[in-house]
Design an enzyme around this catalytic site. Structure first.
Site, short mmCIF file in Angstrom:
data_model
loop_
_atom_site.label_atom_id
_atom_site.label_comp_id
_atom_site.label_asym_id
_atom_site.label_seq_id
_atom_site.Cartn_x
_atom_site.Cartn_y
_atom_site.Cartn_z
N GLU A 1 -6.18 -10.75 -1.47
CA GLU A 1 -6.96 -10.61 -0.23
C GLU A 1 -8.45 -10.59 -0.55
O GLU A 1 -9.21 -9.76 -0.04
CB GLU A 1 -6.56 -9.30 0.50
CG GLU A 1 -5.08 -9.21 0.79
CD GLU A 1 -4.69 -7.98 1.62
OE1 GLU A 1 -5.55 -7.27 2.15
OE2 GLU A 1 -3.46 -7.75 1.72
N GLU B 1 0.80 -1.24 0.00
CA GLU B 1 0.00 0.00 0.00
C GLU B 1 0.83 1.28 0.00
O GLU B 1 0.60 2.17 0.81
CB GLU B 1 -0.96 -0.02 1.19
CG GLU B 1 -1.88 -1.22 1.17
CD GLU B 1 -2.88 -1.26 2.33
OE1 GLU B 1 -2.79 -0.40 3.23
OE2 GLU B 1 -3.74 -2.14 2.32
C1 XIL Z 1 -6.16 -6.61 8.22
C2 XIL Z 1 -6.44 -7.84 9.07
O1 XIL Z 1 -7.32 -8.67 8.37
C3 XIL Z 1 -7.01 -7.44 10.39
O2 XIL Z 1 -7.13 -8.58 11.24
C4 XIL Z 1 -6.14 -6.40 11.07
O3 XIL Z 1 -6.76 -5.95 12.25
C5 XIL Z 1 -5.89 -5.22 10.14
O4 XIL Z 1 -5.34 -5.69 8.92
N1 XIL Z 1 -4.92 -4.71 3.64
C6 XIL Z 1 -3.91 -5.55 4.05
C7 XIL Z 1 -4.14 -6.48 5.17
O5 XIL Z 1 -2.86 -5.59 3.39
O6 XIL Z 1 -2.97 -6.73 5.91
C8 XIL Z 1 -5.23 -6.00 6.09
O7 XIL Z 1 -5.47 -7.01 7.04
C9 XIL Z 1 -6.47 -5.66 5.31
C10 XIL Z 1 -6.18 -4.56 4.31
#
Ligand code: XIL
Length: 345
Positions: free
Chosen positions: A259, A153
Protein backbone atom coordinates in the site's frame (compact mmCIF):
# COMPACT_ATOMS: atom_id res chain seq x y z
CA UNK A 1 5.40 48.69 -14.56
CA UNK A 2 1.72 47.78 -14.42
CA UNK A 3 2.36 45.21 -17.10
CA UNK A 4 5.17 43.67 -15.04
CA UNK A 5 3.00 43.55 -11.92
CA UNK A 6 0.22 41.81 -13.80
CA UNK A 7 2.70 39.36 -15.28
CA UNK A 8 4.19 38.58 -11.88
CA UNK A 9 0.73 38.17 -10.35
CA UNK A 10 -0.35 35.85 -13.15
CA UNK A 11 2.82 33.86 -12.76
CA UNK A 12 2.22 33.53 -9.05
CA UNK A 13 -1.38 32.42 -9.56
CA UNK A 14 -0.17 30.00 -12.20
CA UNK A 15 2.39 28.68 -9.77
CA UNK A 16 -0.14 27.94 -7.06
CA UNK A 17 -2.51 26.21 -9.38
CA UNK A 18 -0.04 24.22 -11.43
CA UNK A 19 3.35 24.39 -9.77
CA UNK A 20 5.79 23.54 -12.54
CA UNK A 21 7.90 21.73 -9.97
CA UNK A 22 5.32 19.02 -9.32
CA UNK A 23 5.65 17.44 -12.74
CA UNK A 24 8.60 15.74 -14.34
CA UNK A 25 7.51 15.43 -17.93
CA UNK A 26 8.59 11.82 -18.33
CA UNK A 27 6.36 9.29 -20.06
CA UNK A 28 6.57 5.54 -20.22
CA UNK A 29 4.99 2.54 -18.59
CA UNK A 30 6.07 1.42 -15.17
CA UNK A 31 4.97 -2.17 -15.43
CA UNK A 32 6.40 -2.71 -18.90
CA UNK A 33 9.81 -1.74 -17.58
CA UNK A 34 9.63 -3.68 -14.35
CA UNK A 35 10.85 -7.22 -13.69
CA UNK A 36 8.09 -7.74 -11.12
CA UNK A 37 4.44 -6.61 -10.91
CA UNK A 38 3.70 -2.95 -10.31
CA UNK A 39 0.33 -2.48 -8.70
CA UNK A 40 -2.17 0.18 -7.75
CA UNK A 41 -5.20 0.38 -5.50
CA UNK A 42 -8.24 1.23 -7.56
CA UNK A 43 -11.49 2.91 -6.69
CA UNK A 44 -14.41 1.78 -8.85
CA UNK A 45 -16.16 5.15 -8.95
CA UNK A 46 -13.04 6.86 -10.28
CA UNK A 47 -12.33 4.03 -12.69
CA UNK A 48 -15.80 4.37 -14.18
CA UNK A 49 -15.95 8.14 -14.24
CA UNK A 50 -12.48 9.47 -15.06
CA UNK A 51 -10.83 8.75 -18.39
CA UNK A 52 -7.49 10.10 -17.15
CA UNK A 53 -7.59 7.83 -14.11
CA UNK A 54 -8.46 4.79 -16.18
CA UNK A 55 -5.77 5.55 -18.75
CA UNK A 56 -3.06 5.71 -16.08
CA UNK A 57 -4.32 2.56 -14.37
CA UNK A 58 -4.27 0.63 -17.62
CA UNK A 59 -1.00 2.00 -18.98
CA UNK A 60 1.14 2.03 -15.88
CA UNK A 61 0.17 -0.92 -13.69
CA UNK A 62 -0.29 -4.65 -14.13
CA UNK A 63 -1.54 -5.61 -10.68
CA UNK A 64 -4.72 -4.25 -9.15
CA UNK A 65 -5.75 -4.15 -5.53
CA UNK A 66 -9.39 -3.12 -5.08
CA UNK A 67 -9.17 -0.29 -2.54
CA UNK A 68 -12.47 -0.92 -0.75
CA UNK A 69 -14.94 -3.14 -2.57
CA UNK A 70 -13.75 -6.47 -1.18
CA UNK A 71 -14.00 -5.26 2.40
CA UNK A 72 -16.80 -6.83 4.43
CA UNK A 73 -18.96 -3.69 4.73
CA UNK A 74 -19.02 -3.36 0.97
CA UNK A 75 -19.17 -6.95 -0.28
CA UNK A 76 -21.20 -8.49 2.57
CA UNK A 77 -23.34 -5.62 3.85
CA UNK A 78 -26.24 -7.73 5.09
CA UNK A 79 -26.30 -11.22 6.56
CA UNK A 80 -26.72 -13.77 3.76
CA UNK A 81 -26.34 -11.16 1.01
CA UNK A 82 -23.23 -10.50 -1.05
CA UNK A 83 -22.88 -7.48 -3.27
CA UNK A 84 -21.04 -8.78 -6.34
CA UNK A 85 -21.87 -5.87 -8.58
CA UNK A 86 -18.69 -3.88 -8.12
CA UNK A 87 -16.33 -6.80 -7.61
CA UNK A 88 -17.59 -8.49 -10.78
CA UNK A 89 -17.16 -5.25 -12.66
CA UNK A 90 -13.60 -4.82 -11.38
CA UNK A 91 -12.79 -8.43 -12.29
CA UNK A 92 -14.03 -7.89 -15.81
CA UNK A 93 -11.93 -4.71 -16.18
CA UNK A 94 -8.88 -6.61 -14.92
CA UNK A 95 -9.49 -9.59 -17.17
CA UNK A 96 -10.09 -7.40 -20.19
CA UNK A 97 -6.85 -5.52 -19.58
CA UNK A 98 -4.93 -8.59 -18.37
CA UNK A 99 -4.18 -7.32 -14.89
CA UNK A 100 -3.36 -9.50 -11.94
CA UNK A 101 -5.88 -9.06 -9.10
CA UNK A 102 -4.84 -8.94 -5.46
CA UNK A 103 -7.76 -9.51 -3.09
CA UNK A 104 -8.00 -7.11 -0.16
CA UNK A 105 -9.13 -8.01 2.47
CA UNK A 106 -11.07 -10.89 4.06
CA UNK A 107 -10.64 -10.59 7.82
CA UNK A 108 -10.12 -7.14 9.33
CA UNK A 109 -11.51 -5.23 12.29
CA UNK A 110 -12.25 -2.11 10.24
CA UNK A 111 -14.94 -1.47 7.61
CA UNK A 112 -17.17 -4.18 9.02
CA UNK A 113 -20.91 -4.07 8.41
CA UNK A 114 -23.20 -3.40 11.35
CA UNK A 115 -24.57 -6.96 11.24
CA UNK A 116 -21.14 -8.43 11.99
CA UNK A 117 -20.34 -5.83 14.65
CA UNK A 118 -23.54 -6.67 16.49
CA UNK A 119 -23.61 -10.40 15.75
CA UNK A 120 -24.56 -12.53 18.76
CA UNK A 121 -23.56 -16.16 18.76
CA UNK A 122 -21.42 -18.87 20.24
CA UNK A 123 -17.81 -19.43 19.29
CA UNK A 124 -19.00 -22.05 16.79
CA UNK A 125 -21.41 -19.52 15.23
CA UNK A 126 -18.60 -16.99 14.86
CA UNK A 127 -16.36 -19.62 13.30
CA UNK A 128 -19.06 -20.49 10.82
CA UNK A 129 -19.60 -16.81 10.02
CA UNK A 130 -15.89 -16.34 9.33
CA UNK A 131 -15.62 -19.52 7.29
CA UNK A 132 -18.66 -18.71 5.20
CA UNK A 133 -17.48 -15.15 4.58
CA UNK A 134 -14.00 -16.21 3.46
CA UNK A 135 -15.07 -19.19 1.41
CA UNK A 136 -18.04 -17.61 -0.35
CA UNK A 137 -15.91 -14.77 -1.64
CA UNK A 138 -12.87 -16.86 -2.52
CA UNK A 139 -14.92 -19.57 -4.20
CA UNK A 140 -16.67 -17.10 -6.47
CA UNK A 141 -13.34 -15.86 -7.78
CA UNK A 142 -11.39 -19.09 -7.49
CA UNK A 143 -8.49 -19.24 -9.93
CA UNK A 144 -8.97 -15.59 -10.91
CA UNK A 145 -7.44 -13.80 -7.94
CA UNK A 146 -3.70 -14.37 -7.62
CA UNK A 147 -3.26 -13.49 -3.98
CA UNK A 148 -5.31 -12.55 -0.94
CA UNK A 149 -4.74 -10.46 2.15
CA UNK A 150 -6.53 -13.03 4.26
CA UNK A 151 -6.00 -11.25 7.58
CA UNK A 152 -5.23 -7.55 7.86
CA UNK A 153 -3.70 -5.61 10.76
CA UNK A 154 -4.05 -8.24 13.49
CA UNK A 155 -1.04 -7.11 15.56
CA UNK A 156 -0.43 -4.25 17.98
CA UNK A 157 2.74 -2.19 17.82
CA UNK A 158 4.26 -4.06 20.78
CA UNK A 159 3.87 -7.39 18.98
CA UNK A 160 0.85 -8.64 20.91
CA UNK A 161 -2.32 -9.66 19.13
CA UNK A 162 -4.87 -6.90 18.64
CA UNK A 163 -7.99 -7.59 20.62
CA UNK A 164 -10.18 -7.28 17.55
CA UNK A 165 -13.77 -8.44 17.34
CA UNK A 166 -12.53 -11.67 15.74
CA UNK A 167 -10.13 -12.39 18.57
CA UNK A 168 -12.72 -11.53 21.20
CA UNK A 169 -15.09 -14.16 19.84
CA UNK A 170 -12.70 -16.77 18.46
CA UNK A 171 -9.55 -16.45 20.54
CA UNK A 172 -5.97 -16.23 19.26
CA UNK A 173 -6.38 -19.08 16.82
CA UNK A 174 -8.78 -17.11 14.59
CA UNK A 175 -5.85 -16.09 12.42
CA UNK A 176 -4.68 -19.62 11.76
CA UNK A 177 -8.27 -20.72 11.13
CA UNK A 178 -8.77 -17.95 8.59
CA UNK A 179 -5.79 -19.25 6.61
CA UNK A 180 -7.02 -22.84 6.80
CA UNK A 181 -10.43 -21.78 5.45
CA UNK A 182 -8.82 -19.71 2.72
CA UNK A 183 -6.52 -22.55 1.66
CA UNK A 184 -9.49 -24.90 1.48
CA UNK A 185 -11.40 -22.49 -0.76
CA UNK A 186 -8.64 -21.86 -3.29
CA UNK A 187 -5.60 -24.08 -2.87
CA UNK A 188 -3.69 -22.25 -5.60
CA UNK A 189 -4.13 -18.69 -4.43
CA UNK A 190 -1.20 -17.03 -2.67
CA UNK A 191 -2.11 -16.21 0.90
CA UNK A 192 -0.71 -13.08 2.54
CA UNK A 193 -0.75 -11.44 5.93
CA UNK A 194 -0.85 -7.63 5.60
CA UNK A 195 0.00 -4.92 8.13
CA UNK A 196 1.41 -1.42 8.64
CA UNK A 197 4.57 -0.27 10.43
CA UNK A 198 6.30 -3.57 9.73
CA UNK A 199 9.09 -1.51 8.18
CA UNK A 200 9.45 0.84 11.15
CA UNK A 201 8.99 -1.51 14.08
CA UNK A 202 11.34 -4.50 14.31
CA UNK A 203 9.33 -5.64 17.35
CA UNK A 204 6.08 -5.82 15.48
CA UNK A 205 7.74 -7.42 12.47
CA UNK A 206 9.47 -10.07 14.59
CA UNK A 207 6.18 -10.93 16.27
CA UNK A 208 4.39 -11.31 12.94
CA UNK A 209 7.15 -13.47 11.48
CA UNK A 210 7.33 -15.65 14.59
CA UNK A 211 3.56 -16.09 14.64
CA UNK A 212 3.38 -17.19 11.00
CA UNK A 213 6.46 -19.38 11.25
CA UNK A 214 4.58 -21.26 13.98
CA UNK A 215 1.43 -21.44 11.89
CA UNK A 216 3.54 -22.93 9.12
CA UNK A 217 4.97 -25.52 11.50
CA UNK A 218 1.38 -26.64 12.09
CA UNK A 219 1.03 -27.34 8.38
CA UNK A 220 -0.68 -24.22 7.05
CA UNK A 221 0.96 -22.73 4.00
CA UNK A 222 1.37 -18.95 4.22
CA UNK A 223 2.94 -17.50 1.10
CA UNK A 224 3.76 -13.93 1.87
CA UNK A 225 3.69 -10.84 3.99
CA UNK A 226 2.39 -7.49 2.86
CA UNK A 227 4.22 -4.46 4.18
CA UNK A 228 1.76 -1.65 3.67
CA UNK A 229 4.45 1.07 3.78
CA UNK A 230 2.37 4.15 4.46
CA UNK A 231 5.58 6.04 5.04
CA UNK A 232 6.90 9.58 4.85
CA UNK A 233 10.03 11.38 3.70
CA UNK A 234 10.93 11.79 7.38
CA UNK A 235 10.58 8.21 8.54
CA UNK A 236 11.59 5.42 8.07
CA UNK A 237 14.99 5.75 6.45
CA UNK A 238 16.27 3.75 3.54
CA UNK A 239 18.27 1.33 5.72
CA UNK A 240 15.29 0.49 7.94
CA UNK A 241 13.31 -0.33 4.83
CA UNK A 242 16.13 -2.51 3.51
CA UNK A 243 16.29 -4.48 6.79
CA UNK A 244 12.54 -5.05 6.79
CA UNK A 245 12.48 -6.34 3.21
CA UNK A 246 15.43 -8.64 3.80
CA UNK A 247 14.07 -9.90 7.10
CA UNK A 248 10.74 -10.97 5.61
CA UNK A 249 12.41 -12.58 2.61
CA UNK A 250 15.03 -14.36 4.76
CA UNK A 251 12.13 -16.08 6.51
CA UNK A 252 10.92 -17.39 3.17
CA UNK A 253 7.91 -15.16 2.65
CA UNK A 254 7.10 -13.39 -0.56
CA UNK A 255 7.33 -9.65 -0.01
CA UNK A 256 4.48 -7.42 -1.15
CA UNK A 257 4.98 -3.71 -0.67
CA UNK A 258 1.24 -3.57 -0.58
CA UNK A 259 0.00 0.00 0.00
CA UNK A 260 2.90 2.30 -0.75
CA UNK A 261 2.51 6.04 -0.34
CA UNK A 262 5.16 8.53 0.74
CA UNK A 263 3.83 11.48 2.69
CA UNK A 264 5.67 14.77 2.30
CA UNK A 265 3.72 16.33 5.16
CA UNK A 266 3.43 13.88 8.05
CA UNK A 267 3.02 16.68 10.59
CA UNK A 268 0.12 18.25 8.75
CA UNK A 269 1.69 21.67 8.18
CA UNK A 270 0.42 24.25 5.77
CA UNK A 271 2.62 23.33 2.81
CA UNK A 272 2.79 23.24 -0.97
CA UNK A 273 4.50 20.65 -3.13
CA UNK A 274 7.94 22.21 -3.51
CA UNK A 275 10.71 20.89 -5.72
CA UNK A 276 12.67 20.08 -2.60
CA UNK A 277 9.95 17.99 -0.94
CA UNK A 278 9.12 16.13 -4.13
CA UNK A 279 12.81 15.55 -4.72
CA UNK A 280 13.17 13.95 -1.28
CA UNK A 281 10.13 11.83 -2.01
CA UNK A 282 11.61 10.72 -5.32
CA UNK A 283 14.91 9.83 -3.65
CA UNK A 284 13.19 7.62 -1.09
CA UNK A 285 11.23 6.00 -3.90
CA UNK A 286 14.52 5.29 -5.64
CA UNK A 287 15.99 3.72 -2.51
CA UNK A 288 12.96 1.46 -2.12
CA UNK A 289 13.29 0.27 -5.71
CA UNK A 290 16.97 -0.47 -5.31
CA UNK A 291 16.38 -2.43 -2.12
CA UNK A 292 13.43 -4.34 -3.57
CA UNK A 293 15.58 -5.34 -6.53
CA UNK A 294 17.98 -7.10 -4.16
CA UNK A 295 15.33 -9.62 -3.11
CA UNK A 296 15.30 -13.06 -4.71
CA UNK A 297 12.96 -13.05 -7.70
CA UNK A 298 10.74 -15.68 -6.13
CA UNK A 299 9.99 -13.29 -3.25
CA UNK A 300 9.19 -10.26 -5.42
CA UNK A 301 5.40 -10.38 -5.44
CA UNK A 302 5.40 -6.73 -6.41
CA UNK A 303 5.04 -3.13 -5.31
CA UNK A 304 1.54 -1.67 -5.07
CA UNK A 305 0.84 2.08 -4.78
CA UNK A 306 -2.14 3.06 -2.66
CA UNK A 307 -3.89 5.15 -5.28
CA UNK A 308 -3.32 6.59 -8.74
CA UNK A 309 -2.80 10.30 -8.07
CA UNK A 310 -2.49 12.68 -5.14
CA UNK A 311 -6.12 13.69 -5.57
CA UNK A 312 -7.20 10.06 -5.01
CA UNK A 313 -5.11 9.42 -1.89
CA UNK A 314 -6.83 8.30 1.28
CA UNK A 315 -4.32 10.34 3.33
CA UNK A 316 -5.99 13.69 2.70
CA UNK A 317 -9.44 12.62 3.77
CA UNK A 318 -8.44 10.24 6.54
CA UNK A 319 -5.88 12.46 8.23
CA UNK A 320 -7.42 15.74 7.13
CA UNK A 321 -4.19 17.26 5.88
CA UNK A 322 -2.77 18.44 2.61
CA UNK A 323 -0.36 15.90 1.21
CA UNK A 324 1.16 14.69 -2.05
CA UNK A 325 1.96 11.02 -1.45
CA UNK A 326 1.62 9.34 -4.87
CA UNK A 327 3.21 9.10 -8.32
CA UNK A 328 0.87 11.47 -10.17
CA UNK A 329 -0.22 14.96 -9.15
CA UNK A 330 -3.69 16.42 -8.84
CA UNK A 331 -3.87 16.89 -12.58
CA UNK A 332 -2.73 13.32 -13.27
CA UNK A 333 0.69 14.54 -14.34
CA UNK A 334 3.77 12.44 -13.47
CA UNK A 335 5.75 13.68 -10.48
CA UNK A 336 9.50 13.39 -9.82
CA UNK A 337 8.74 10.19 -7.91
CA UNK A 338 7.33 8.71 -11.12
CA UNK A 339 10.40 9.75 -13.10
CA UNK A 340 12.63 8.15 -10.51
CA UNK A 341 10.68 4.93 -10.86
CA UNK A 342 10.93 5.01 -14.66
CA UNK A 343 14.65 5.62 -14.32
CA UNK A 344 15.30 2.78 -11.87
CA UNK A 345 12.84 0.04 -12.69
C1 XIL B 1 -8.37 2.79 3.22
C2 XIL B 1 -8.94 3.29 1.90
O1 XIL B 1 -7.90 3.77 1.11
C3 XIL B 1 -9.97 4.35 2.15
O2 XIL B 1 -10.62 4.71 0.94
C4 XIL B 1 -11.00 3.88 3.16
O3 XIL B 1 -11.88 4.93 3.47
C5 XIL B 1 -10.33 3.37 4.42
O4 XIL B 1 -9.39 2.36 4.09
N1 XIL B 1 -4.78 0.01 5.57
C6 XIL B 1 -5.49 -0.82 4.74
C7 XIL B 1 -6.37 -0.24 3.69
O5 XIL B 1 -5.29 -2.04 4.79
O6 XIL B 1 -7.47 -1.04 3.42
C8 XIL B 1 -6.82 1.15 4.05
O7 XIL B 1 -7.52 1.67 2.95
C9 XIL B 1 -5.64 2.01 4.42
C10 XIL B 1 -4.92 1.43 5.62
Amino acid sequence: MIFRLVTITLLLIGCTEHPASTTCGQTGSLYRQALYPIGVALDMMELNSSAAYQAIATEQFNSITPENIFKAESIHPVRGFYNWLETDSLMSYCERTQKRVHGHTLIWHVQLPEWIRSFHGTKADWELLMKEHIQTIMTRYKGRIAGWDVVNEAFNEDGTLRNSIWRQHLGDSYIEKAYRFAREADPNALLFYNDYNLEVSPTKRAAVIKYFNNVRLRGVKIDGIGLQMHISIVHPGSSEIASALMDVSANEYKVHISELDISVNPLGKNITATTELLGEQANLMGAILLHYRQLPTKHQYGITFWGVSDRNSWIRSTYNRIDYPLLFDDNYQPKPMYCKAIELL
